[in-house]
Structure formats: structure tokens, C-alpha cells
Enzyme design. Structure first.
Site, PDB file in Angstrom:
ATOM      1  N   ASP A  53       0.769  -1.234  -0.022  1.00 41.49           N
ATOM      2  CA  ASP A  53      -0.062   0.046  -0.022  1.00 41.49           C
ATOM      3  C   ASP A  53       0.894   1.212   0.137  1.00 41.49           C
ATOM      4  OD1 ASP A  53      -2.404   1.593  -0.217  1.00 41.49           O
ATOM      5  OD2 ASP A  53      -2.975   0.379   1.728  1.00 41.49           O
TER       6      ASP A  53
ATOM      7  N   LYS B 111      -6.317  11.830  11.299  1.00 38.71           N
ATOM      8  CA  LYS B 111      -5.956  11.142   9.883  1.00 38.71           C
ATOM      9  C   LYS B 111      -6.548  11.541   8.552  1.00 38.71           C
ATOM     10  CE  LYS B 111      -5.215   6.561   7.979  1.00 38.71           C
ATOM     11  NZ  LYS B 111      -5.394   5.013   8.080  1.00 38.71           N
TER      12      LYS B 111
ATOM     13  N   ASP C   2      -4.265   2.899  -5.049  1.00 39.07           N
ATOM     14  CA  ASP C   2      -2.892   3.076  -4.759  1.00 39.07           C
ATOM     15  C   ASP C   2      -2.404   1.679  -3.856  1.00 39.07           C
ATOM     16  OD1 ASP C   2      -4.154   3.571  -2.474  1.00 39.07           O
ATOM     17  OD2 ASP C   2      -3.062   5.465  -1.891  1.00 39.07           O
TER      18      ASP C   2
END
Length: 1218
Positions: free
Chosen positions: A910, A979, A1137
């Protein structure tokens, strides 16, 4: 009347493509500001509509739904034209006390009566679509029925027009449309809209497309007389003739060519000349085909050949540029050879090679390797293809639900028998309604009248239409479904079946079968190796096939408005025809028939939405029957054979199902036009990457699937993301004997219950679909064909079950191809497992591996006793993938030789905040690069923790200076809180959106004082934005440069366009969209339409450009990695991604991934973007530049400066992707 976005109801059925938000409802907002601007007549009408809707709302005992009993409301004014289903909003005042129906209803009825008297016989203003009809109708016939007393209101045109969108459905509603009220500004005389004078308008294009598709229907139905009569209706009127282009005449020519009627084609050539149009290659192909079918004199052929040459064409172009069906190509060649006996077909054009600097090695013939083989023989692949073909020819597939294992109760047997009886009766009644509707429409086929829908109801056998309509009943949610969503679905199903039939009739399917059987040789393990890519091999085979139909159909798309119109008509037939006895479950009631479906309005704040809702009795029968079969479109199921390779924007993926290369909003065509204008060689890298992703074969992880199904059928488990059934919903509040006596709190509680039940139904159905499809393919190997969105991000085409799904879906997927683990494979499996737990994010890979070895006992216990052991796997971030990985680690570690163990398990790598990685690389930002792991470090750098630490430092300083909210936040600032906002800043989140994210995170903390939520989230988002600005200074500079450039481009009236480093052209699809009102007898729909001539939405163009540009870069990086992994012989798939491969090849994939990131960002990306935009948006002639061009030129030329980062460091960064 203001047109706002439709509010679609809670759940309904989940659809793969998601809910089409482009569908809008026509309704009125009751704001005083808007009312002040409106014409007085419209104001009074709208008020009356509000009152009517309010009456219905009050009569519904304060539950926010209104059932509309069609044709029973008293219409206003001229009943002949008034739509009995006026749709409007009743805005509910906050804090409104419970209504007393008797007094309220009486008052409102009196008010309605007064308004009726005031309105008198004033005709309502025609909707915009009727204005379109007026344009199409001859002026002599364009008369108004009944004069309007109010001179400022528009007249209502007669609705006898060929392409009339508001043409009423035949049957009980007669032939006249029912116009709705359109908003007119007070005191302003509205000029008549000349739609046909504006050939760039979306309305003009919709009408033109509808004319074309009507003619194609007649061609398909082999009715050349009808096609010509329809064409003449337009050709004979100077006004309507503007809608005809050369393609329209060509369709009729092709109809006559198949009959060998040259005289008719000669006449059409004369008509073309009179219309001021020039014949094109397709015109001459039709004429020559006709002469190839019947023996005509060579003189006639010579004449056409000379005219073709005179018009600047070459005979070879007929075979290079025209698309043919059936034996058309052979007949054209036969005619040519009558005068040129030695004529040979031109050779296929030599294939061009992409010259992108990023792919020179990839496309180098010297370095080309044989294409990897699948673990299937040619015969096995032929059998797979045959199964897929049968699936797609049936259009739908019915499979067993995973709930079928439940025991069958006597109640269920009785309900199923009852349903079978009802369905048999409904089939007959719907068929009868359809036949009656078609019969009434067919009466309109005179010189001046025509119903636009009639030919579309003749394309398929009548039983197929009935089947499509009745299928809808099986999955209709008890809460109802948006009328617009259902209409779109019904219209699309008819279109898809029509396309399938066209492919069968044109001979395209037979040719595709022949080419595919040869294509199998590239993939089969028992065939010779070939140094071709799938696209190249397919193109070679097509060129060698020579004769026969083209594999791409001539353009035959239906406009979005037409799909909606057809769907609405079918929906109306269904609602009218489907009835059941009132006493079906209670014999004591009288046995009269009642509708099984109701058209209702559901109020959402000040908005009102039309729904189709099943009668509660019908829902009860469906619930009791607990049927165990599910029906899906064939395109919703993974493919059972390797996908057809993408060779152009119009061809690829499924065998028969039409699939677009690029996904777009309903009604938008800009992307497809851009792709078709792009040289095909520029699209080769993108097509090849999609083919590579689609060619990955998959299989089901059966042990994990079985555990999930067992929990699903045992009341689910919300903690493990297995939705519980609706029976597990909290009990509804006790209903009082008089529902109108509910107080505000009780009403709120009831609404919350309904919302919760709707969400539970939605989630349960979603899981049911995914698990049932997985169970259907449990013993099969399958493939996911891919396409992409407008930014180039790739997605699997089957919508429900694919590897982009949630934790549950990913856990049950394995690569069909197995590879040995090799020396490091088991270590990678263990590291992957720890990554899935989320426990050691800040630790090195070696520490994660050591931790995995320490807890092997827990891992093995989870694998051996998932539901009865210590259940360690349940307390991880991704529990189901963790369980699947535990099982794989257990099997591998217990095998005699783990390095030789054949693993099918995908291991993920990742990106570390991938958007910020691209920004840091673009700006060569050293500090930012360290934060997102572009630089080598012994442990992974966590940008979220870094931002959290920085915010905490700022908070401490503010707390010391006495800032109250900074003191309150002590101990609450964590990585988790910041986050989401840090992650989405790069994708354009605003401070407003960031504040909502912060508030949500703080709410999750039990100890945080609720009264400080707003102030705390406002403070935090400010600090996070400031922290990111300091840490990623180059990022903010680039973001601001992109934003400002997009703003200036949009203000100039242009959309933002760019080309990715791989050559994919991109346009942002954000316009100030207009809505066209679709007048239907059930309710009016306002359908958003977009066209390239509409003004761009400046705010969206500006705000979306930075995130969209970064998304286009991350998709480019992924595609480069996919292509170079192919050259290395790797299995590779991605979830944006997050890259997947076998444990054996993780190290190789990591190296390729880093190489391609460095190669990508070694290009002059921002400089190239600047040059492209300067050329596109700024005039090269300095003297003619407008002031805005000078400002834009200055902005685009001022490319942000870059820092000192050496990109080569990425090659040594372990945690760049990990």
C-alpha cells in the site's frame, strides 16, 4: 419553478453503478426570496400545489409520505391540459405542533377553492419540452388550444409532434401531454425559444439523436417504408429539417439497399441535395451495396463512382472507414468489381507504436517477450467462452441466494403458491396493458401525428417487455424506490436487449466467435507462444478475417431522455396493471382489487420525491415466501472467460454487453467525444493496462466463504461487517390509537426507526448480492473486465462482487494461478497479516515479522478454530482478510517445504499517503518527502502522527496563553483524530469538510465534552491546515497554482482539460447543467442534461482540479507498474494505490513500482501541463489576446519552483509502498 437535486430514498435496491444523481425531480422551494421573483400567475399556481401536497401530507396522519391516487385530484383550470399529478414541496416548519386534521384540512380546502376561483381558466405555462415540440411542429399546425387570459404567460402548444417528449402515453390518458408549470420572472416577457436555431444546445442534440435512433429502429425492424415516411415528416418542413443530418438519410438508404431498391436511394440522394447536405462515404456504401444485390447497369455504378471521386473520396476509404453489417461489405465489393474486375481490398493499415518515453522499452520489438499463458487448454477456454456467450445472450441470470439453505416453512410454501398465482395473473394483465398501449399508439401513425415511443415497444417480443417489468417487483424494497431510478433501469434493460439483438442480426456475434476462438491461441497453455499483446493479437486477427460484418456497431445510442421516457411509460403500465385482491391475506375483507404498487411522495425537509412503493400486503407475501432465487443482469456477474481485449474506446470487455471505456455521469458525452478524437495510438498504453488487469484470473476462497455465509444466515454480526437481517432491527415505538396525537419526540423516534430499518435492508441486500454471486462462482474460475473513470482510475465492470469491495469481499478472493512461495514468500505472508491487523504500523518490516512469529499460536488457533477458538483474528482492522491470511500461513508453515508450497493468496503493498507522495515528488519537497516515505528510513514515517504531534505542540502553546478550547482539547489530539483530514487535504477537502470530519472523530471519543464539539473541530481543522502548510510548503504552492489556473480557465467559459503522461485526454465534467422537464402522466421528472456548449461550473472546476490531477497521476503510475509487471511475468492487480501480487513476486513488484514512480516524476509534468494549457487556452497571436488571456498566460507560465529532493532515493525507500 426551481429545479433541485432529487432526494433519493434510503435504501431500495443497491445498484452497482450507484444511484444516478443526475436525475432530478421537479419541485418548488418555498423560500420567500424566490417567490418574490416569480410571475404572479405562477405564484398562485405553486401555492395551490403546496396546499394540495400539504393536505395529502396531513391526511397521511403526519407520516412523511403522501400516497397519490392518480387521476383523483381535481385539476386546476383547463382540465384538458392540467397534469393531475402536480408535484411540489411542502416545507415543514421546525417545531410545528401536531396538526388537527379536521380544522387544518378544512382551512386548506377553502384556500384551494379561493385559489381556483382566482386562477379562472388561465392555462398553465408549457414546460420546456413542449417548447421543443413547438419548434419541431410546422408553424401552420402550431396552434394553441384555448387562449390564456394572462397575456404574459406562454401559450400551450398542441402536442402532436413526432419527437415530442411530453407526448402523452396512449390508453386512458389520450394523446395529449399534460404540461407542468414553468417559472417565469415577474413582469418579464418571455421570448419564444427557438431550440432548432441553436444546433449546439443539448435539447437540439437530444431531439436529433432521437430522430436518428427512431430511424435505426425501423432499419432493425426491416420497415423501410416506415423509415422513409418518418424521414419525410421532417424533410418536408423547413423548421424540422434542421434536425436531420446525413446520417439520418443514410439509415433510410441502408433500409432500401437491403431491398435492392436503387430508385428509392436515388430519391434520397436528391433529398440530401435539397437539404443542403453532401453525401458521405456511408451514403455511397449504401448505394453500391444496393447495386451489388441486384444486377444493375454498369452505367449506374460508374455514375456513383464518379460522384464519389468528385466529392473528394477514394474507393479504398469505403473499406477503411465504413462499418458494415451482415454481407454489406461483400455486396459493395461485388458492385465495384462489376466495373473494376481486378479491384482488391486495401491492405490493413500498419499498426502504429506508442512513442511515449515512459514505455519505449515496453513496446520495443527487440525486448518483446511471449505473452504469459493461462493454466487452461484451448478446448477449456472455448468451453468457457461458450458459457459466457450463453449467459450474455440470456441478458439476465437467476441464481440461488445464500439464504436458500434455510428450512422451508408451511407459511413460506403457501406464500410462494400465492405469488405464483399472482404473477401468472399479472403477466396476462401487463401484457394486455402493453398491447392496448401499442394499439393506441399505432393509430397515431398519420402524416402529422406520431408517438415517439411506438417503435421502441416493437423491438423485442412482447413477453420480454412484460418480463422486464415484472422482474422489478421481485427486488423492490418495502420502503419503495425512486421513480427516476426505476425508469432509468427499465429503459436501460430494453436498450441492452436491443443491442444484443442487433449484434445477433448483424452477424457481428458469429464473426466475434470466430475471432475469439483464434484469440484463445494467445492464452492457451497448449498453443504456441506469441510475442503479441492481447490488443495487438486481436487487431491482427480482425485484419486477417477480411470479410464479414464489422465488430463495432454503427452508432445506435439512445438519448438519456429517451431511456427515461420509455422507462416511465413501462412503469406507468406496470402500476396500472398490477392489482391483487384486498382480502388475499384476510378473507373477512371485501374481495375488491387494489393496486399492488403505489405512487407516493416522500418529504425530505423541504423537498418532495416521487417513489414507487409496494402495498404492505404484497411486501408481507414476499417476506413470507422468502424466495431463494436472485436475478441479475449478465453484466453484474464476473466473466467466465477472459475478457475481449480493449482495442478502441468503443470495443472491449464483455462479449455482447455494451461497455464504455470511460465511466461518466448519465447524459454526459464530452469524455466519449474526446476519446474518439484522440489518435488511437495515444490510447494504446491505457487500453493495454486495462487488458492486463482484466486478464487476471480469480477463484473463490471456499472455507472463508462458508464461514461468512454461516454467520450471515445466523443473524449476522455488525462488528464483523456482516449485516443482520431486518428482523434484528430495534422494535418500533408503540403506536398510539390515534396517530395524529404523536408528539414531536415520538415522531422523531418513528422516523429514526424507519431510517434504521431502511439502512439495514440496504446493507443486508448488498451483502446478500455479493455473497450469492460469490457462491455461484465458488467452483469456477472467473475474470473481472475493467474500465475507468474520467481521471483514468480503473474499476472492475461487474458492480457488486469484485476486489474493490470491502473486507468481506476481498477475503473470499484468490488468484486462480498459484505460484510457489519461494525463499521469502512465507515471510511476506506473515508481514501482510500483521499489516492487516493494523497493530504495528510504526514498526519496521523485520519487527512485524518477529511479532508474527511471536504470536504464531494465535494465528494457528484462528486458522483451526475461527468461530470456537480464541478468535484473535476478530480484533483486527481487517478481520476477514486477516482470517484468510491466518489460514494461508497455517497451511504454508505446516507444509513439508514452505518454499515449494503453491500459494494463490494475494499480498498487498500500500502507498504511504499516496496523494502527498505525488505532490512531494512534483515539488521535489525534501521535508514532505521524508514525511511520506519517499526517502529511505529505518522505520516507516507516519505523516498522520507527525501532523498530530505538530498540532499538539501548537495546542500546548495556545493553552499556556489561556486559550480555553486548547485547554479543553488536552489529551484528545491523536493520529486517529487528524488522519482523515490529512489524507483528504491532498484531494481538495475544504475547511468546512475538514471541520465535519474532525467533529465526527471527536464524537467517537466517549469522554469528550459534547458542548465543545463545534469549537474544538473548528480549532483543530485550522491547526491541521496550518501544520500541513508548514510541512508541505511545495504541496500548497502546487495546489494553489492548479486551483488558480483552473479558476481562470473556467471564468473564461472553458472546461479544464489536460493529457496524462500516458497520453489519456481528460476533461472535467462540471457544468452549470440545465434540466429538461419530462412530462409524464404519473409525475414530471426533471432530467439534468450536459453538453459541451454549457457554461462550466467555476467553483467545481477550480476546487476539483488539484485532486483530479493527482488522481490522474496515481492512475498513470499504477498503469505503468501494471505494464512493466507484465513484462516481468508477474500477476498484478490494483485497488488504486494498493498493489496486489503473489507472495513470491512482492520484491519484484516493489522494484517495478519504485522504478516507474521515479520514471514518471522524472518527466517535466508541471512544465508539460503549463505548455499544453498555454497552447489550448491562450491565443498564439499576441495582438488578439483578451485581458483574461493575458492574465491566464501569466498564471500558467509561472510554474511553481521545485526543491532539492533527489528522486532516485525512492528506489531505496523500503516504506514507499509497504
Amino acid at each position: 419553478m426551481s429545479l433541485l437535486r432529487a432526494v433519493l430514498p434510503g435504501p431500495g435496491r443497491l445498484r452497482g453503478a450507484g444511484i444516478p444523481w443526475s436525475i432530478l425531480r421537479s419541485y418548488s422551494s418555498a423560500s420567500a426570496k424566490e417567490k418574490a421573483k416569480r410571475n404572479a400567475t405562477c405564484e398562485r399556481t405553486e401555492l395551490l400545489e403546496v396546499l394540495k401536497a400539504r393536505v395529502k401530507q396531513l391526511q397521511a396522519t403526519n407520516v412523511p409520505e403522501v400516497t397519490v391516487n392518480k387521476v383523483e385530484l381535481a385539476p386546476v383550470g383547463n382540465e384538458k391540459y392540467q397534469d393531475p399529478l402536480q408535484k411540489v414541496v411542502a416545507r415543514r416548519e421546525e417545531g410545528e405542533s401536531p396538526a388537527r386534521p379536521s380544522s387544518w384540512v378544512q382551512k386548506l380546502k377553502e384556500e384551494m377553492h379561493i385559489q381556483k376561483l382566482k386562477m379562472g381558466q388561465t392555462s398553465p405555462i408549457a414546460a420546456s419540452e413542449l417548447a421543443l415540440e413547438a419548434e419541431v411542429e410546422d408553424k401552420a399546425k402550431d396552434k394553441v388550444k384555448g387562449k390564456a387570459k394572462d397575456k404574459k404567460s406562454l401559450k400551450t402548444p398542441k402536442t402532436k409532434v413526432v419527437a415530442a417528449w411530453s407526448q402523452s402515453h396512449a390508453g386512458s390518458h389520450g394523446v395529449h401531454g399534460k404540461p407542468t408549470v414553468a417559472a417565469v420572472k415577474a413582469g418579464v416577457k418571455v421570448p419564444r425559444r427557438r431550440v432548432l436555431d441553436d444546433k449546439e444546445s443539448s435539447q437540439f442534440k437530444i431531439l436529433q439523436q432521437t430522430v436518428q435512433s427512431n430511424l435505426e429502429c425501423f432499419l432493425f425492424l426491416q420497415q423501410p417504408e416506415e423509415a422513409e415516411r418518418f424521414l419525410l415528416m421532417y424533410h418536408r418542413s423547413p423548421a424540422k429539417r434542421k434536425l436531420l443530418n446525413v446520417s439520418a438519410y443514410n439509415v433510410v438508404m441502408r433500409s432500401w439497399a437491403r431491398k435492392g431498391r436503387l430508385q428509392r436511394i436515388n430519391r434520397l440522394f436528391s433529398m440530401l441535395e435539397r437539404a443542403g447536405l453532401r453525401p458521405n462515404l456511408d451514403s455511397y456504401a449504401a448505394a453500391l451495396e444496393c447495386m451489388g444485390r441486384n444486377p444493375f447497369s454498369t452505367k449506374a455504378i460508374w455514375r456513383f463512382m464518379q460522384q464519389l471521386k468528385h466529392d473528394g473520396f477514394h474507393v479504398d476509404e469505403l473499406f477503411q472507414k465504413c462499418l458494415f453489417e451482415e454481407d454489406e461489405k461483400e455486396k459493395v465489393l461485388k458492385a465495384i468489381r462489376m466495373i473494376h474486375p481486378n479491384y482488391e481490398l486495401p491492405p490493413a493499415p500498419s499498426s502504429q507504436t506508442c512513442n511515449s518515453s515512459l514505455l519505449q522499452d515496453f513496446y520495443s520489438k527487440e525486448k518483446m517477450l511471449p505473452y504469459p499463458k493461462l493454466d487452461f487448454s484451448a478446448q477449456e477456454l472455448r468451453e468457457c467462452f461458450q458459457k459466457q456467450l450463453e449467459l450474455e445472450m440470456n441478458n439476465t441470470i437467476t441464481i440461488e441466494s445464500v439464504e436458500s439453505s434455510k428450512p422451508l416453512t408451511p407459511q413460506a410454501l403457501k406464500a410462494r403458491k400465492l405469488l405464483a398465482t399472482l404473477r401468472s395473473q399479472w403477466h396476462d394483465s401487463v401484457l394486455q396493458a402493453l398491447q392496448k398501449s401499442k394499439h393506441n399508439m399505432s393509430k397515431l401513425k398519420t402524416a402529422s401525428k406520431y408517438n415517439v415511443l411506438y417503435p421502441y415497444l416493437c423491438l423485442l417480443p412482447e413477453d420480454e417487455y412484460v418480463g422486464i417489468m415484472l422482474e422489478m417487483l421481485n427486488t423492490l424494497s418495502p420502503q419503495g424506490e425512486s421513480l427516476a431510478v426505476l425508469a432509468k433501469e427499465l429503459g436501460s434493460k430494453v436498450y441492452n436487449r436491443y443491442i444484443t439483438q442487433r449484434k445477433l442480426h448483424s452477424g457481428q456475434l458469429e464473426k466475434l466467435r470466430e475471432v475469439y476462438e483464434d484469440y484463445i491461441q494467445l492464452l492457451a497453455k497448449d498453443s504456441q507462444p506469441a510475442k503479441y499483446l492481447p490488443r495487438e493479437y486481436w487487431e491482427k486477427l480482425v485484419a486477417e478475417a477480411g470479410f464479414g460484418p464489422s465488430l463495432t456497431l454503427k452508432s445506435c445510442s439512445w438519448s438519456y431522455m429517451l431511456l427515461m421516457r420509455l422507462g416511465m411509460h413501462m412503469l406507468e403500465l406496470l402500476v396500472q396493471a398490477v392489482k391483487m385482491p384486498r382480502n388475499i391475506l384476510n378473507p373477512r375483507l371485501e374481495p375488491r382489487l387494489i393496486p399492488a404498487l403505489y405512487h407516493i411522495y416522500s418529504f425530505r425537509s423541504s423537498w418532495q420525491v416521487g417513489l414507487i412503493k409496494p402495498h404492505p400486503v404484497f411486501s408481507q407475501i414476499m417476506s413470507d415466501a422468502a424466495e431463494t432465487m436472485l436475478t441479475f443482469n449478465s453484466s453484474a456477474i464476473p466473466m467466465l472467460c477472459p475478457p475481449v481485449p480493449w482495442t478502441s474506446p468503443n470495443f472491449g470487455a464483455f462479449v455482447l454487453n455494451d461497455t464504455t471505456l470511460m465511466r461518466f455521469v448519465d447524459g454526459a458525452v464530452q469524455h466519449q467525444l474526446l476519446l474518439e478524437q484522440c489518435p488511437l495510438v495515444n490510447l494504446h498504453p491505457v487500453l493495454d493496462a486495462l487488458n492486463q488487469l482484466g486478464n487476471c484470473a480469480w477463484k473463490i476462497n471456499q472455507p472463508v466463504l462458508d464461514i461468512i455465509i454461516s454467520i450471515f444466515n445466523d443473524k449476522g454480526n455488525e462488528k464483523l461487517d456482516i449485516p443482520p437481517p431486518i428482523s434484528e432491527a430495534p422494535m418500533p415505538p408503540a403506536a398510539p390509537s390515534n396517530p395524529s396525537s404523536l408528539n414531536k419526540a415520538q415522531k422523531h423516534e418513528l422516523l429514526l426507526y424507519k431510517k434504521k430499518a431502511a439502512e439495514m435492508h440496504s446493507l443486508r441486500m448488498d451483502a446478500l448480492y455479493k455473497l450469492s454471486i460469490a457462491n455461484y462462482v465458488r467452483d469456477k474460475v472467473f475474470w473481472f473486465p475493467h474500465n475507468m473513470d474520467f481521471r483514468g482510475r480503473t474499476y472492475p465492470c461487474p458492480p457488486y462482487f469484485n476486489h474493490l469491495g470491502n473486507d468481506v469481499t476481498r477475503a473470499i478472493l484468490l488468484f486462480a494461478e498459484g505460484r510457489p512461495l519461494g525463499p521469502k514468500g512465507l515471510d511476506w505472508l506473515k508481514i501482510h497479516l500483521i499489516n492487516l491487523t493494523g497493530l504495528k504500523k510504526n514498526n519496521s518490516l523485520q519487527e512485524r515479522l518477529e511479532y508474527a512469529n511471536e504470536i504464531m499460536e494465535e494465528i494457528l488457533d484462528s486458522a483451526d478454530h475461527p468461530l470456537t477458538g480464541r478468535k484473535w483474528w476478530m480484533n483486527t482492522d481487517e478481520p476477514w482478510q486477516a482470517l484468510a491470511c491466518c489460514m494461508e500461513v497455517a497451511k504454508a508453515s505446516r507444509s513439508p517445504d514452505p518454499a515449494a508450497y503453491i500459494s494463490h493468496f494475494p499480498v498487498h503493498q500500500d502507498g504511504s499517503c499516496n496523494g502527498l507522495q505525488h505532490y512531494a515528488a512534483l515539488g521535489r519537497d525534501l521535508i514532505g518527502a521524508i514525511s511520506v516515505n519517499l526517502m529511505p528510513c529505518s522505520v516507516p514515517q507516519d505523516v498522520y502522527s507527525a501532523v498530530a504531534r505538530q498540532v499538539e505542540e501548537l495546542r500546548k502553546k495556545d493553552a499556556e496563553h489561556g486559550v480555553k478550547i486548547a485547554q479543553v482539547l488536552q489529551g484528545f489530539i491523536s493520529r486517529k483524530v487528524v488522519k482523515q483530514t490529512v489524507m483528504t487535504v491532498v484531494y481538495g477537502v475544504t475547511r468546512y469538510g475538514g471541520r465535519l470530519q474532525m467533529e465526527k472523530r471527536l464524537k467517537e471519543i466517549d469522554d469528550f465534552p459534547e458542548e465543545y464539539l463545534w469549537e474544538a473541530s473548528h480549532y483543530l481543522v485550522k491547526q491541521v491546515f496550518n501544520g500541513i502548510k508548514e510541512m508541505f510548503s511545495a504541496t500548497r504552492d502546487i495546489q494553489n497554482w492548479l486551483t488558480e489556473s483552473a479558476k481562470l480557465i473556467a471564468q473564461s467559459g472553458r472546461t479544464v482539460e489536460w493529457v496524462t503522461p500516458l497520453g489519456l485526454p481528460i476533461v472535467q465534467p462540471y457544468y452549470r447543467s440545465k434540466s429538461t422537464v419530462l412530462n409524464c402522466s404519473m409525475q414530471n421528472l426533471s432530467v439534468k442534461s450536459t453538453s459541451s456548449n454549457q457554461k462550466p461550473d467555476t467553483v467545481k472546476q477550480k476546487n476539483a482540479f488539484p485532486p483530479n490531477f493527482i488522481h490522474s497521476l496515481d492512475s498513470t503510475h499504477m498503469m505503468l507498474t501494471a505494464l512493466h509487471c507484465l513484462r516481468q511475468g508477474l500477476t498484478f492487480v490494483s485497488v488504486h494505490d494498493c498493489y496486489w501480487t503473489h507472495a513470491l513476486t512482492v520484491d519484484v513488484m516493489n522494484e517495478v513500482c519504485r522504478q516507474q514512480f521515479v520514471a514518471l516524476h522524472s518527466e517535466k509534468i508541471l512544465q508539460d501541463l503549463s505548455e499544453f494549457m498555454l497552447e489550448k487556452y491562450c491565443s498564439p497571436d499576441r495582438e488578439t489576446r483578451a485581458p483574461w488571456q493575458k492574465k491566464l498566460m501569466e498564471q500558467l507560465s509561472n510554474v511553481p519552483k521545485t526543491g532539492e529532493l533527489d528522486l532516485k532515493n525512492v528506489m531505496d525507500s523500503t516504506y514507499f509502498f509497504s
